[in-house]
Design a protein around this motif. Structure first.
Motif, PDB file in Angstrom:
ATOM      1  N   HIS A   1       6.349  21.643  -1.532  1.00 28.38           N
ATOM      2  CA  HIS A   1       6.951  21.564  -2.866  1.00 28.38           C
ATOM      3  C   HIS A   1       6.228  20.595  -3.789  1.00 28.38           C
ATOM      4  CE1 HIS A   1      10.075  23.844  -0.978  1.00 28.38           C
ATOM      5  NE2 HIS A   1      10.208  22.909  -0.078  1.00 28.38           N
ATOM      6  N   MET A   2       5.761  19.503  -3.236  1.00 28.15           N
ATOM      7  CA  MET A   2       5.063  18.503  -4.058  1.00 28.15           C
ATOM      8  C   MET A   2       4.384  17.488  -3.143  1.00 28.15           C
ATOM      9  SD  MET A   2       7.982  15.846  -5.354  1.00 28.15           S
ATOM     10  CE  MET A   2       9.103  17.006  -6.069  1.00 28.15           C
ATOM     11  N   ASN A   3       3.481  16.738  -3.711  1.00 32.25           N
ATOM     12  CA  ASN A   3       2.892  15.619  -2.982  1.00 32.25           C
ATOM     13  C   ASN A   3       3.727  14.372  -3.262  1.00 32.25           C
ATOM     14  OD1 ASN A   3       0.891  17.205  -1.976  1.00 32.25           O
ATOM     15  ND2 ASN A   3      -0.622  16.606  -3.504  1.00 32.25           N
TER      16      ASN A   3
ATOM     17  N   GLU B   1       7.387  11.002  -6.389  1.00 27.48           N
ATOM     18  CA  GLU B   1       6.397  12.043  -6.618  1.00 27.48           C
ATOM     19  C   GLU B   1       5.046  11.390  -6.908  1.00 27.48           C
ATOM     20  OE1 GLU B   1       5.985  15.965  -9.502  1.00 27.48           O
ATOM     21  OE2 GLU B   1       7.609  14.557  -9.783  1.00 27.48           O
ATOM     22  N   ASN B   2       3.980  11.942  -6.292  1.00 28.57           N
ATOM     23  CA  ASN B   2       2.650  11.331  -6.438  1.00 28.57           C
ATOM     24  C   ASN B   2       1.950  11.868  -7.685  1.00 28.57           C
ATOM     25  OD1 ASN B   2       0.388   9.820  -5.874  1.00 28.57           O
ATOM     26  ND2 ASN B   2      -0.460  11.316  -4.440  1.00 28.57           N
TER      27      ASN B   2
ATOM     28  N   GLY C   1       0.831  -1.196   0.000  1.00 32.41           N
ATOM     29  CA  GLY C   1       0.000   0.000   0.000  1.00 32.41           C
ATOM     30  C   GLY C   1       0.867   1.249   0.000  1.00 32.41           C
ATOM     31  N   SER C   2       0.229   2.365   0.250  1.00 27.02           N
ATOM     32  CA  SER C   2       0.985   3.616   0.248  1.00 27.02           C
ATOM     33  C   SER C   2       0.280   4.633   1.127  1.00 27.02           C
ATOM     34  CB  SER C   2       1.086   4.163  -1.166  1.00 27.02           C
ATOM     35  OG  SER C   2      -0.150   4.695  -1.554  1.00 27.02           O
ATOM     36  N   ARG C   3       0.989   5.711   1.408  1.00 26.59           N
ATOM     37  CA  ARG C   3       0.333   6.876   1.984  1.00 26.59           C
ATOM     38  C   ARG C   3       0.906   8.108   1.317  1.00 26.59           C
ATOM     39  NH1 ARG C   3       3.321   8.996   6.844  1.00 26.59           N
ATOM     40  NH2 ARG C   3       1.591  10.446   6.939  1.00 26.59           N
ATOM     41  N   CYS C   4       0.126   9.156   1.366  1.00 26.57           N
ATOM     42  CA  CYS C   4       0.497  10.383   0.675  1.00 26.57           C
ATOM     43  C   CYS C   4       1.042  11.370   1.702  1.00 26.57           C
ATOM     44  CB  CYS C   4      -0.755  10.933  -0.004  1.00 26.57           C
ATOM     45  SG  CYS C   4      -0.375  12.183  -1.186  1.00 26.57           S
TER      46      CYS C   4
END
Ligand code: FES
Length: 109
Positions: free
Chosen positions: A24-26, A41-42, A16-19
Motif C-alpha cells: 500500500h505504501m512505503n 508514511e515515507n 535513525g530509521s528503516r524503511c
C-alpha cells in the motif's frame, strides 16, 4: 487490530530509521534518541522526499530535500509549513515492533 511484525527495535539505529515496504505504501519507522518508535508514511508532504533519509531530532524528522520538519507523533509539518503525512499505529512489545495493517489498507482507498 491486525498487528504485523516488522522486526526489532535494535534493527534501527538511535536517531535513525528503516524503511518498510508494503503493497500500500512505503513506511519509515523511526527510533528517537529517547528510544521511542514511530511509523509514518515515507513521503514528505512537500514534494515526496524520502523522510527515512532525514535527520531525527527530538520527536521530529527533517526532510533531506528541502528541510521541512515533520512531527513523528502527528505526521504534521511544523513551523510555517503546511501539510501532513499519514501516521501508522505502532506497537512496541519488549522491543518487538508491530504495525497495524488495517490502517494501511484504509490509506490505500
Ligand atoms: S520534499 Fe521534503 S521538504 Fe521538500
Amino acid at each position: 487490530m491486525n498487528w504485523h511484525p516488522i522486526g526489532d527495535i535494535s534493527d534501527i539505529p538511535l536517531r535513525g530509521s528503516r524503511c518498510v515496504k508494503t503493497p500500500h505504501m512505503n513506511i519509515a519507522v523511526f527510533r528517537t534518541g529517547e528510544d521511542e518508535v514511530y511509523a509514518i508514511e515515507n513521503r514528505c508532504p512537500h514534494k515526496g522526499g524520502p523522510l527515512s533519509e532525514g535527520i531525527v531530532h527530538g520527536n521530529a524528522v527533517t526532510c533531506p530535500l528541502h528541510n521541512w520538519v515533520i512531527s513523528l507523533e502527528t505526521g504534521k509539518a511544523l513551523g510555517a509549513d503546511d501539510g501532513a503525512v499519514r501516521t501508522i499505529p505502532l506497537k512496541n512489545e519488549g522491543g518487538s515492533l508491530y504495525i497495524a495493517l488495517e490502517s494501511l489498507m484504509m490509506a490505500a482507498e
